[in-house]
Every structure is written in C-alpha cells, then in structure tokens.
Design a protein around this motif. Structure first.
Motif, PDB file in Angstrom:
ATOM      1  N   ALA A 104      -2.890 -13.773  -8.783  1.00 58.16           N
ATOM      2  CA  ALA A 104      -2.035 -14.540  -7.873  1.00 58.16           C
ATOM      3  C   ALA A 104      -1.351 -13.620  -6.862  1.00 58.16           C
ATOM      4  CB  ALA A 104      -0.995 -15.321  -8.676  1.00 58.16           C
ATOM      5  N   LEU A 105      -0.830 -12.497  -7.319  1.00 59.50           N
ATOM      6  CA  LEU A 105      -0.177 -11.555  -6.409  1.00 59.50           C
ATOM      7  C   LEU A 105      -1.169 -10.954  -5.421  1.00 59.50           C
ATOM      8  CD1 LEU A 105       2.200  -9.677  -8.891  1.00 59.50           C
ATOM      9  CD2 LEU A 105       2.822 -11.425  -7.217  1.00 59.50           C
ATOM     10  N   GLY A 106      -2.354 -10.582  -5.907  1.00 65.27           N
ATOM     11  CA  GLY A 106      -3.354  -9.987  -5.025  1.00 65.27           C
ATOM     12  C   GLY A 106      -3.862 -10.955  -3.978  1.00 65.27           C
ATOM     13  N   LEU A 107      -4.068 -12.221  -4.361  1.00 64.11           N
ATOM     14  CA  LEU A 107      -4.537 -13.216  -3.400  1.00 64.11           C
ATOM     15  C   LEU A 107      -3.486 -13.484  -2.321  1.00 64.11           C
ATOM     16  CD1 LEU A 107      -6.236 -15.778  -5.824  1.00 64.11           C
ATOM     17  CD2 LEU A 107      -7.393 -14.314  -4.178  1.00 64.11           C
ATOM     18  N   VAL A 108      -2.245 -13.618  -2.733  1.00 64.79           N
ATOM     19  CA  VAL A 108      -1.176 -13.875  -1.762  1.00 64.79           C
ATOM     20  C   VAL A 108      -0.998 -12.687  -0.825  1.00 64.79           C
ATOM     21  CG1 VAL A 108       1.299 -14.264  -1.517  1.00 64.79           C
ATOM     22  CG2 VAL A 108       0.010 -15.525  -3.233  1.00 64.79           C
ATOM     23  N   ALA A 109      -0.974 -11.473  -1.383  1.00 63.58           N
ATOM     24  CA  ALA A 109      -0.786 -10.283  -0.548  1.00 63.58           C
ATOM     25  C   ALA A 109      -1.943 -10.086   0.411  1.00 63.58           C
ATOM     26  CB  ALA A 109      -0.624  -9.051  -1.434  1.00 63.58           C
ATOM     27  N   GLY A 110      -3.164 -10.277  -0.066  1.00 64.64           N
ATOM     28  CA  GLY A 110      -4.325 -10.065   0.799  1.00 64.64           C
ATOM     29  C   GLY A 110      -4.477 -11.119   1.869  1.00 64.64           C
ATOM     30  N   MET A 121       2.842  -4.987  -2.458  1.00 60.78           N
ATOM     31  CA  MET A 121       2.153  -3.740  -2.773  1.00 60.78           C
ATOM     32  C   MET A 121       3.112  -2.610  -3.108  1.00 60.78           C
ATOM     33  SD  MET A 121      -1.048  -4.061  -2.986  1.00 60.78           S
ATOM     34  CE  MET A 121      -0.726  -5.646  -3.758  1.00 60.78           C
ATOM     35  N   ARG A 122       4.289  -2.604  -2.524  1.00 60.44           N
ATOM     36  CA  ARG A 122       5.255  -1.559  -2.903  1.00 60.44           C
ATOM     37  C   ARG A 122       5.733  -1.777  -4.337  1.00 60.44           C
ATOM     38  NH1 ARG A 122       3.306  -0.797   1.174  1.00 60.44           N
ATOM     39  NH2 ARG A 122       1.871   0.023  -0.394  1.00 60.44           N
ATOM     40  N   ILE A 123       5.925  -3.022  -4.722  1.00 58.17           N
ATOM     41  CA  ILE A 123       6.289  -3.317  -6.110  1.00 58.17           C
ATOM     42  C   ILE A 123       5.156  -2.923  -7.050  1.00 58.17           C
ATOM     43  CG2 ILE A 123       6.894  -5.152  -7.716  1.00 58.17           C
ATOM     44  CD1 ILE A 123       8.235  -6.610  -5.413  1.00 58.17           C
ATOM     45  N   VAL A 124       3.931  -3.235  -6.641  1.00 62.50           N
ATOM     46  CA  VAL A 124       2.768  -2.882  -7.453  1.00 62.50           C
ATOM     47  C   VAL A 124       2.643  -1.370  -7.598  1.00 62.50           C
ATOM     48  CG1 VAL A 124       0.241  -2.881  -7.453  1.00 62.50           C
ATOM     49  CG2 VAL A 124       1.485  -5.005  -7.019  1.00 62.50           C
ATOM     50  N   ASP A 125       2.833  -0.636  -6.516  1.00 60.91           N
ATOM     51  CA  ASP A 125       2.754   0.826  -6.580  1.00 60.91           C
ATOM     52  C   ASP A 125       3.805   1.397  -7.523  1.00 60.91           C
ATOM     53  OD1 ASP A 125       0.680   0.786  -4.798  1.00 60.91           O
ATOM     54  OD2 ASP A 125       1.931   1.142  -3.033  1.00 60.91           O
ATOM     55  N   ALA A 126       5.017   0.855  -7.459  1.00 58.63           N
ATOM     56  CA  ALA A 126       6.079   1.341  -8.350  1.00 58.63           C
ATOM     57  C   ALA A 126       5.740   1.050  -9.814  1.00 58.63           C
ATOM     58  CB  ALA A 126       7.407   0.692  -7.979  1.00 58.63           C
ATOM     59  N   PRO A 160      -0.153  -5.443 -12.365  1.00 57.36           N
ATOM     60  CA  PRO A 160      -0.269  -4.725 -11.082  1.00 57.36           C
ATOM     61  C   PRO A 160      -1.669  -4.195 -10.806  1.00 57.36           C
ATOM     62  CG  PRO A 160       1.733  -4.081 -12.215  1.00 57.36           C
ATOM     63  CD  PRO A 160       0.951  -4.901 -13.178  1.00 57.36           C
ATOM     64  N   GLY A 161      -2.383  -3.773 -11.833  1.00 53.02           N
ATOM     65  CA  GLY A 161      -3.752  -3.313 -11.617  1.00 53.02           C
ATOM     66  C   GLY A 161      -4.665  -4.420 -11.118  1.00 53.02           C
ATOM     67  N   PHE A 162      -4.509  -5.624 -11.660  1.00 59.80           N
ATOM     68  CA  PHE A 162      -5.277  -6.764 -11.169  1.00 59.80           C
ATOM     69  C   PHE A 162      -4.919  -7.069  -9.724  1.00 59.80           C
ATOM     70  CE2 PHE A 162      -5.926  -7.665 -15.680  1.00 59.80           C
ATOM     71  CZ  PHE A 162      -7.235  -8.115 -15.698  1.00 59.80           C
ATOM     72  N   ARG A 167      -6.681  -7.546  -4.181  1.00 65.84           N
ATOM     73  CA  ARG A 167      -6.218  -7.548  -2.798  1.00 65.84           C
ATOM     74  C   ARG A 167      -7.303  -7.086  -1.840  1.00 65.84           C
ATOM     75  NH1 ARG A 167      -4.267  -3.113  -0.032  1.00 65.84           N
ATOM     76  NH2 ARG A 167      -3.048  -3.560   1.872  1.00 65.84           N
ATOM     77  N   ALA A 168      -8.055  -6.041  -2.211  1.00 67.54           N
ATOM     78  CA  ALA A 168      -9.032  -5.451  -1.300  1.00 67.54           C
ATOM     79  C   ALA A 168     -10.116  -6.434  -0.862  1.00 67.54           C
ATOM     80  CB  ALA A 168      -9.644  -4.201  -1.933  1.00 67.54           C
TER      81      ALA A 168
END
Length: 326
Positions: A104-110, A121-126, A160-162, A167-168
């Motif tokens: 869900a996070l990756g689809l929304v961000a992408g 993505m900053r939250i995911v990186d952290a 976060p890995g998912f 996202r890509a």
C-alpha cells in the motif's frame, strides 16, 4: 538441421520453459506442503500428547518414538512437527502483513510522487536503517510475547522493504499509456492503483513475499532462542535449541533436529522465491552456435558475445552469394 528450423525449435523450447515452473519452485513448494501435511496430521491425530511425557526421558530413536524423546519424555517427532507448523504460520502471516502494509505504501508513493513519495520514502529509509531483530525485540517488549505479537512485530519490520520494492515498478508504469488513459478518462486515483497498477506488479510482490518469509523463519528462531518469541508450552525450534543445549552431549539429536527444521523451512522459502524469480523473469534468446560463424559480422558477433540471431543472420547473408553461384 537448417538454421531456420534450429531457431524455431529454440523458440518453442523457450516458450515451453516459460510456461512451466522450474525445479526450484517445485522443490520449495513440495517441502512446504509436506511440512503442512505432517503438521496437520500431528495436530488432528497426534500419536502422542506433545505436552505430556509418553516415554522414558532422553530415549534414543526407536519404533515407538521415531525421533526419540526429550528430557521430559515427550515425543520429539510430534513436538518438531508442531514447531515447524508454528514457524511456518508465523513466517507466512508476518510476510503477508508486511506485504499488505508495504505494498500500500509503495503503490501510493510511486503513483502520486512528489511530496507524498518524498515523505513515505524518508520514513522507509529510516526504518530500513534499523536492525530487524532489534525492532522486533522492542515491539515485542511493548505489545508482549507470543505468536501474534511476533507476527505484528515482524510484519512491521519488513513492511518498509515491500514498500521499496513495489515503488520502483509503479514509477515505471504510471507513465504508460493505459494508466494515462484511465487517468484522463476520469478514473479516481485509488481505482487506478487497484485496477491497473497492482495487477502489473504482482511478480516482484510474490518474490519478495517468499524471500521475506525465509528471513522471518530465522528471526523467529533467534527471538524464541532468546525467550522473546513463542512461549511455553507451545513448541518452537529456536526455544528447543535453547532448552536442550545442556543435553547436547547426552542426546545430540535434541539440538540437531530443531536446527534441521529451521534450515529446511528457510531453504524451502528461498527455493520458492528463486523459482518464482526464474519463472517470471524475462528471458533472453537462447545462446547457441551452429558451427563456425562466417564473415566479418559473424566473427564480430561471436567475439563480442552477441545473440545467436545476429550470428545466424550474418552467416546466412554471407552464404547468399554461394547459393546464387550454384
């Protein structure tokens, strides 16, 4: 065999390989199904009570107890089957929870990009910068121990890995014609994501799911070994290793068997991930050679490792004058 027939057979063989799954997929699936069947049998009709003594303590393998007994006289086979079931269910459920949140996070961000993508993505990186087992320990301390808190903790750890993986491909797909056409026709963003983007990114999702489940098996075993995972009286491979360390010299099977369960489960998920990756990954043209390439183009193609189609076309072009002379 003519060049044209060789190319046609190679294409047919490539399509056949693409239509079926490889040995890695079937090996991993077979191991997981076998563990599920054994665990189901031991759950519905166990030969012995897994929580009560059924024989002498530290007994060697025999016809009555195929894998012997532990220090309390409990049947090892029954307890190992239940431990494998617990580990399998935790790994699958935690990977599924992480897949739902992370996808869900990756689809929304992408799809939305810009500041939405930047914040997510900053939250995911952290989150990715923190060790997984440390986060699982902290979450376990906050919400408690046991299978369900462990599933929640590990699901949050791997979400976060998912998100990063999903996202890509979404960024690459959002500029495609079918997505732009749906957007211009007035389809809302959530429908575009669910109906047009999600079905086209299932391949990396499946591969990531199996890979994460393999990692969850190891982390669950480590947490149970430390006393922060599955609690007694439920059997767990990691906790069995921790409890039976002092009996290692008397009965080494008490350590070897739970270790084999952990290795087998992790290897099964990894094989499943490799099989899915091999099946869905794009394939190149079969690289084979039918004799020595002729002419400059053929020699250059063979020297630089280009595809067989270039080599064969070059050979066919250089042979044309010979055929006309005949």
């Amino acid at each position: 065999m003519t060049v044209t027939r060789a190319i046609a057979l190679a294409k047919i063989d490539g399509r056949r390989r693409r239509n079926g799954f490889g040995p890695a997929f079937w090996s991993g699936s077979g191991i997981l199904v076998g563990i599920l069947l054994l665990a189901g049998w031991m759950t519905l009709a166990p030969p012995y009570d897994p929580f009560a003594a059924s024989g002498p303590a530290l007994a060697a393998p025999s016809l009555d107890h195929l894998l012997g007994t532990d220090n309390l006289g409990r049947d090892n086979l029954t307890r190992l089957a239940l431990a494998a079931r617990t580990s399998l269910l935790i790994s699958g459920a935690a990977a599924l929870l992480g897949a739902v949140i992370g996808t869900a996070l990756g689809l929304v961000a992408g799809y939305f990009g810009r500041w939405v993508d930047a914040i997510i993505m900053r939250i995911v990186d952290a989150a990715l910068a923190l060790p997984a087992i440390l986060v699982a320990l902290v979450v376990g301390v906050v919400i408690g121990t046991g299978p369900w808190p462990l599933i929640i903790a590990l699901g949050l750890v791997f979400a976060p890995g998912f998100a990063r993986v999903m996202r890509a491909p979404v960024i690459a797909l959002r500029e495609r014609d079918f997505v732009l056409a749906a957007t211009l026709s007035g389809v809302r963003g959530h429908r575009v994501i669910v109906e047009h983007l999600l079905p086209n990114v299932l391949t990396p999702l499946f591969v990531q799911f199996a890979s994460v489940a393999s990692q969850v098996v190891l982390i669950e075993a480590a947490l149970s070994y430390l006393g922060q995972g599955v609690q007694a009286p439920e059997p767990s491979a990691g906790r069995m290793i921790s409890e039976f360390t002092r009996f290692m010299q008397v009965q080494p099977l008490l350590i070897v068997l739970p270790s084999l369960v952990i290795i087998l489960l992790s290897a099964a998920w990894n094989l499943l991930a490799d099989g899915l990756q091999d099946h869905f990954a794009p394939r190149r043209e079969p690289a084979f050679s039918l004799g020595r390439p002729r002419g400059r183009r053929g020699a250059a193609a063979a020297h630089h490792g280009t595809s067989s189609r270039t080599t064969i076309d070059a050979a066919s072009t250089d042979d044309a004058p010979e055929k006309r002379q005949q």
